[in-house]
Write a protein that holds these residues in place. Structure first.
Motif, PDB file in Angstrom:
ATOM      1  N   LEU A 293      75.894  32.877  15.402  1.00 34.95           N
ATOM      2  CA  LEU A 293      76.806  33.966  15.033  1.00 34.95           C
ATOM      3  C   LEU A 293      76.822  34.158  13.523  1.00 34.95           C
ATOM      4  CD1 LEU A 293      78.863  35.901  16.393  1.00 34.95           C
ATOM      5  CD2 LEU A 293      80.624  34.209  15.904  1.00 34.95           C
ATOM      6  N   SER A 294      76.809  33.056  12.794  1.00 37.01           N
ATOM      7  CA  SER A 294      76.788  33.110  11.330  1.00 37.01           C
ATOM      8  C   SER A 294      75.524  33.808  10.829  1.00 37.01           C
ATOM      9  CB  SER A 294      76.863  31.690  10.771  1.00 37.01           C
ATOM     10  OG  SER A 294      76.629  31.680   9.384  1.00 37.01           O
ATOM     11  N   GLN A 295      74.385  33.457  11.416  1.00 38.28           N
ATOM     12  CA  GLN A 295      73.113  34.065  11.002  1.00 38.28           C
ATOM     13  C   GLN A 295      73.037  35.534  11.408  1.00 38.28           C
ATOM     14  OE1 GLN A 295      69.965  31.487  12.571  1.00 38.28           O
ATOM     15  NE2 GLN A 295      69.616  30.757  10.491  1.00 38.28           N
ATOM     16  N   PHE A 296      73.496  35.840  12.621  1.00 38.12           N
ATOM     17  CA  PHE A 296      73.392  37.210  13.139  1.00 38.12           C
ATOM     18  C   PHE A 296      74.153  38.194  12.257  1.00 38.12           C
ATOM     19  CE2 PHE A 296      74.261  40.846  15.816  1.00 38.12           C
ATOM     20  CZ  PHE A 296      73.101  40.997  16.564  1.00 38.12           C
ATOM     21  N   HIS A 297      75.351  37.784  11.813  1.00 34.41           N
ATOM     22  CA  HIS A 297      76.180  38.683  11.008  1.00 34.41           C
ATOM     23  C   HIS A 297      76.086  38.392   9.511  1.00 34.41           C
ATOM     24  CE1 HIS A 297      78.068  40.755  14.333  1.00 34.41           C
ATOM     25  NE2 HIS A 297      78.373  39.615  14.902  1.00 34.41           N
ATOM     26  N   GLN A 298      75.261  37.396   9.160  1.00 31.03           N
ATOM     27  CA  GLN A 298      75.066  37.033   7.757  1.00 31.03           C
ATOM     28  C   GLN A 298      76.409  36.708   7.073  1.00 31.03           C
ATOM     29  OE1 GLN A 298      72.710  40.221   6.059  1.00 31.03           O
ATOM     30  NE2 GLN A 298      70.835  39.393   6.916  1.00 31.03           N
ATOM     31  N   ILE A 299      77.171  35.854   7.752  1.00 31.01           N
ATOM     32  CA  ILE A 299      78.444  35.377   7.224  1.00 31.01           C
ATOM     33  C   ILE A 299      78.334  33.864   7.078  1.00 31.01           C
ATOM     34  CG2 ILE A 299      80.934  35.185   7.617  1.00 31.01           C
ATOM     35  CD1 ILE A 299      80.720  37.639   9.431  1.00 31.01           C
ATOM     36  N   PRO A 300      78.647  33.300   5.922  1.00 25.17           N
ATOM     37  CA  PRO A 300      78.544  31.839   5.755  1.00 25.17           C
ATOM     38  C   PRO A 300      79.363  31.105   6.821  1.00 25.17           C
ATOM     39  CG  PRO A 300      78.923  32.906   3.646  1.00 25.17           C
ATOM     40  CD  PRO A 300      79.084  33.967   4.681  1.00 25.17           C
ATOM     41  N   THR A 301      78.786  30.054   7.353  1.00 29.61           N
ATOM     42  CA  THR A 301      79.459  29.279   8.400  1.00 29.61           C
ATOM     43  C   THR A 301      80.812  28.767   7.935  1.00 29.61           C
ATOM     44  OG1 THR A 301      77.300  28.561   9.222  1.00 29.61           O
ATOM     45  CG2 THR A 301      79.212  27.321   9.961  1.00 29.61           C
ATOM     46  N   ALA A 302      80.900  28.330   6.701  1.00 28.55           N
ATOM     47  CA  ALA A 302      82.153  27.795   6.162  1.00 28.55           C
ATOM     48  C   ALA A 302      83.257  28.853   6.150  1.00 28.55           C
ATOM     49  CB  ALA A 302      81.933  27.265   4.750  1.00 28.55           C
ATOM     50  N   GLU A 303      82.884  30.111   6.005  1.00 29.28           N
ATOM     51  CA  GLU A 303      83.862  31.202   6.004  1.00 29.28           C
ATOM     52  C   GLU A 303      84.290  31.555   7.423  1.00 29.28           C
ATOM     53  OE1 GLU A 303      84.162  35.896   4.594  1.00 29.28           O
ATOM     54  OE2 GLU A 303      82.450  34.665   3.967  1.00 29.28           O
ATOM     55  N   LEU A 304      83.387  31.343   8.365  1.00 31.65           N
ATOM     56  CA  LEU A 304      83.611  31.745   9.750  1.00 31.65           C
ATOM     57  C   LEU A 304      84.398  30.709  10.554  1.00 31.65           C
ATOM     58  CD1 LEU A 304      82.771  34.201  11.487  1.00 31.65           C
ATOM     59  CD2 LEU A 304      80.686  32.940  12.089  1.00 31.65           C
ATOM     60  N   VAL A 305      84.014  29.450  10.405  1.00 29.05           N
ATOM     61  CA  VAL A 305      84.533  28.366  11.255  1.00 29.05           C
ATOM     62  C   VAL A 305      86.066  28.263  11.304  1.00 29.05           C
ATOM     63  CG1 VAL A 305      84.645  25.846  11.490  1.00 29.05           C
ATOM     64  CG2 VAL A 305      82.437  26.978  11.232  1.00 29.05           C
ATOM     65  N   PRO A 306      86.789  28.382  10.165  1.00 29.57           N
ATOM     66  CA  PRO A 306      88.253  28.229  10.232  1.00 29.57           C
ATOM     67  C   PRO A 306      88.946  29.240  11.151  1.00 29.57           C
ATOM     68  CG  PRO A 306      87.475  28.097   7.964  1.00 29.57           C
ATOM     69  CD  PRO A 306      86.322  28.573   8.777  1.00 29.57           C
ATOM     70  N   HIS A 307      88.273  30.339  11.469  1.00 31.80           N
ATOM     71  CA  HIS A 307      88.895  31.398  12.269  1.00 31.80           C
ATOM     72  C   HIS A 307      88.401  31.409  13.723  1.00 31.80           C
ATOM     73  CE1 HIS A 307      90.537  33.137   8.580  1.00 31.80           C
ATOM     74  NE2 HIS A 307      89.364  32.872   8.039  1.00 31.80           N
ATOM     75  N   LEU A 308      87.469  30.520  14.046  1.00 30.98           N
ATOM     76  CA  LEU A 308      86.867  30.515  15.383  1.00 30.98           C
ATOM     77  C   LEU A 308      87.590  29.564  16.328  1.00 30.98           C
ATOM     78  CD1 LEU A 308      83.045  30.419  14.546  1.00 30.98           C
ATOM     79  CD2 LEU A 308      84.308  32.360  15.488  1.00 30.98           C
ATOM     80  N   TYR A 309      87.539  29.875  17.606  1.00 30.35           N
ATOM     81  CA  TYR A 309      87.973  28.937  18.645  1.00 30.35           C
ATOM     82  C   TYR A 309      86.820  28.740  19.617  1.00 30.35           C
ATOM     83  CZ  TYR A 309      89.194  33.591  20.523  1.00 30.35           C
ATOM     84  OH  TYR A 309      89.188  34.907  20.885  1.00 30.35           O
ATOM     85  N   ALA A 310      86.637  27.510  20.053  1.00 28.10           N
ATOM     86  CA  ALA A 310      85.600  27.171  21.028  1.00 28.10           C
ATOM     87  C   ALA A 310      86.306  26.559  22.233  1.00 28.10           C
ATOM     88  CB  ALA A 310      84.598  26.187  20.440  1.00 28.10           C
ATOM     89  N   LEU A 311      86.233  27.233  23.371  1.00 29.49           N
ATOM     90  CA  LEU A 311      86.993  26.838  24.556  1.00 29.49           C
ATOM     91  C   LEU A 311      86.035  26.429  25.676  1.00 29.49           C
ATOM     92  CD1 LEU A 311      89.435  29.879  24.478  1.00 29.49           C
ATOM     93  CD2 LEU A 311      89.809  27.617  23.492  1.00 29.49           C
ATOM     94  N   PRO A 312      85.992  25.138  26.020  1.00 28.33           N
ATOM     95  CA  PRO A 312      85.090  24.673  27.075  1.00 28.33           C
ATOM     96  C   PRO A 312      85.734  24.726  28.464  1.00 28.33           C
ATOM     97  CG  PRO A 312      86.095  22.792  26.010  1.00 28.33           C
ATOM     98  CD  PRO A 312      86.649  24.013  25.328  1.00 28.33           C
ATOM     99  N   GLN A 313      84.894  24.876  29.486  1.00 26.61           N
ATOM    100  CA  GLN A 313      85.265  24.727  30.887  1.00 26.61           C
ATOM    101  C   GLN A 313      86.552  25.474  31.266  1.00 26.61           C
ATOM    102  OE1 GLN A 313      82.185  23.863  31.618  1.00 26.61           O
ATOM    103  NE2 GLN A 313      82.773  22.302  33.112  1.00 26.61           N
ATOM    104  N   SER A 314      87.585  24.774  31.730  1.00 23.82           N
ATOM    105  CA  SER A 314      88.796  25.441  32.235  1.00 23.82           C
ATOM    106  C   SER A 314      89.493  26.261  31.155  1.00 23.82           C
ATOM    107  CB  SER A 314      89.774  24.406  32.812  1.00 23.82           C
ATOM    108  OG  SER A 314      90.211  23.505  31.818  1.00 23.82           O
ATOM    109  N   GLU A 315      89.373  25.848  29.890  1.00 24.57           N
ATOM    110  CA  GLU A 315      89.986  26.621  28.807  1.00 24.57           C
ATOM    111  C   GLU A 315      89.311  27.986  28.661  1.00 24.57           C
ATOM    112  OE1 GLU A 315      90.734  24.516  25.077  1.00 24.57           O
ATOM    113  OE2 GLU A 315      90.338  22.649  26.145  1.00 24.57           O
ATOM    114  N   ALA A 316      88.009  28.022  28.857  1.00 20.69           N
ATOM    115  CA  ALA A 316      87.276  29.294  28.811  1.00 20.69           C
ATOM    116  C   ALA A 316      87.695  30.191  29.965  1.00 20.69           C
ATOM    117  CB  ALA A 316      85.767  29.031  28.865  1.00 20.69           C
ATOM    118  N   VAL A 317      87.857  29.617  31.139  1.00 22.37           N
ATOM    119  CA  VAL A 317      88.283  30.373  32.319  1.00 22.37           C
ATOM    120  C   VAL A 317      89.680  30.944  32.091  1.00 22.37           C
ATOM    121  CG1 VAL A 317      88.774  30.248  34.793  1.00 22.37           C
ATOM    122  CG2 VAL A 317      86.895  28.908  33.828  1.00 22.37           C
TER     123      VAL A 317
END
Length: 428
Positions: free
Chosen positions: A78-102
């Motif tokens: 996602l960082s590469q696709f939108h050319q946004i530094p990972t450090a700028e992106l990560v604090p605002h992201l959520y990663a939800l596995p399995q039941s949390e994604a559902v």
């Protein structure tokens, strides 16, 4: 297989970042192709699935993959696709596995995670995202099942709760804000830029206030004319805006443009011609249509989609009583889906068991055929065949009981007894 939802929304990121992470419609299919290639390059798994939901308020990637590092890879992609530094992106992201994604998918579709609680537009946007992923060949068994259940849950929530009662919308919020600036909208000239669903909704609300005039500016003049006719308004091409902006007291914009349509210089000229009479402007687009610097002008009242969200929340109290009921429905359906997911995980094991059983059956069947060709008594053949099959199928459980530790043996005995109980009734 791992299920993951990765993204950001109006709770976790400001509009300035959301607009940079948004996927224009024409870039979603190439993005899905890039995600599929990402998973394929990460290992031998070839059944990876992906879908992208991108709206004004959220960008979310749903994926199914065997890659244990799926979250980290998706963030880097996602960082590469939108050319946004990972450090700028990560604090605002959520990663939800399995039941949390559902749970996230169910809540989003039901309008529980929207800026406007209970709004229905997100469900249509999610259906469009699923359709796009399907057409791109990015969906499979798991995501298909997830989204079909998602749509069913959204229908159930809306049918059994009052989550959609007492409509509160961005359009209604825009009218409310305009009334704070102007004594009466009946004496104001209103301009809408764009001709999509959001603009149509806003035009409906403003038209109900009987403004002095109502104009639609759109890149495709034919579509603008069709919408303008619905409100007894007029349509103008976008190219005409620089020369007539000064005529409008209220400007609402929501287009799919990747660059601002209205710049600071154009509004400065318009304000000068208006002799500093105030202008009320609402930018509902992501990426933004109106340069944010315009908001610093003394005689301009510029509101973004986030500003309207704050106004909307003021009127959300009525819907809150339905939230607990909706959440209870969602929790039940999350458990149902996870049971289905767990059942799917044993499918390869069941397939292997059947394959091994078939090998045993074929071996003993060939032995019986040889005895039959040799002229042996058929009853003896049946007896030998059944005895051989019984011994081979009992060998595994018997060996397991003999080699099990004392702690394991009691559980194993209960399992084997339950197994034989089901085996004895399987043909009934």
């Amino acid at each position: 297989m791992q299920l993951l939802a990765l993204g950001l929304n109006h709770h976790t990121a400001p509009v300035s970042l959301r607009e940079r992470v948004a996927f224009p419609f024409e870039r979603i299919e190439p993005a899905l192709a890039g995600l599929k290639e990402l998973w394929q390059n990460s290992g031998p798994e070839r059944r990876a699935e992906a879908a992208i939901l991108s709206t004004c308020n959220r960008t979310e990637i749903y994926c199914v993959t065997a890659d244990a590092a799926a979250g980290d890879r998706a963030i880097h992609w996602l960082s590469q696709f939108h050319q946004i530094p990972t450090a700028e992106l990560v604090p605002h992201l959520y990663a939800l596995p399995q039941s949390e994604a559902v749970r996230n998918a169910f809540r989003v579709a039901s309008g529980l995670d929207s800026m406007v609680l209970g709004e229905t537009q997100i469900l249509g946007q999610l259906k469009d995202a699923v359709r796009t992923a399907s057409e791109a060949g990015a969906l499979g068994t798991y995501l298909n099942q997830l989204f079909q259940r998602t749509f069913a849950v959204a229908k159930e929530v809306r049918g059994q709760t009052k989550i959609g009662a007492h409509s509160v919308s961005m359009a209604a919020a825009a009218v409310r804000l305009a009334k704070r600036i102007f004594e009466s909208i009946e004496t104001q000239n209103v301009l809408f830029i764009g001709a999509g669903e959001m603009i149509e909704l806003c035009a409906t609300h403003f038209a109900a206030q009987h403004p002095k005039s109502l104009y639609i500016a759109n890149r495709t003049i034919e579509r603008g004319e069709k919408l303008a006719e619905s409100f007894v308004g007029k349509a103008i091409p976008l190219s005409a805006l620089p020369n007539i902006l000064h005529k409008f007291d209220i400007v609402i914009s929501c287009t799919a443009s990747s660059l601002p349509i209205i710049g600071l210089g154009a509004i400065e000229r318009a304000i000068k011609i208006r002799k500093h009479k105030p202008m009320f402007m609402v930018d509902l687009a992501v990426p933004r249509d109106i340069e944010p610097e315009i908001g610093r002008l003394t005689d301009v009242f510029l509101y973004t989609i986030d500003d309207l969200g704050a106004v909307v929340r003021e009127g959300n109290t009525v819907r809150q009583s339905a939230v607990a009921q909706a959440e209870a429905i969602i929790e039940t359906r999350v458990k149902d889906f996870m049971q289905w997911l767990e059942a799917r995980s044993v499918v390869p094991v069941i397939r292997d068991i059947h394959a091994q059983a078939e090998t045993v059956r074929q071996t003993e069947l060939e032995r019986a055929k040889r005895m039959l060709r040799r002229g042996d008594d058929p009853l003896d053949i049946f007896d030998t065949l059944s005895l051989a099959l019984t011994k081979k199928f009992l060998h595994g459980p018997t060996l397991a009981l003999k080699t099990a530790s004392s702690n394991e043996r009691n559980h194993l005995i209960q399992f084997i007894l339950e197994w034989f109980r089901h085996s004895g009734t399987s043909d009934k």
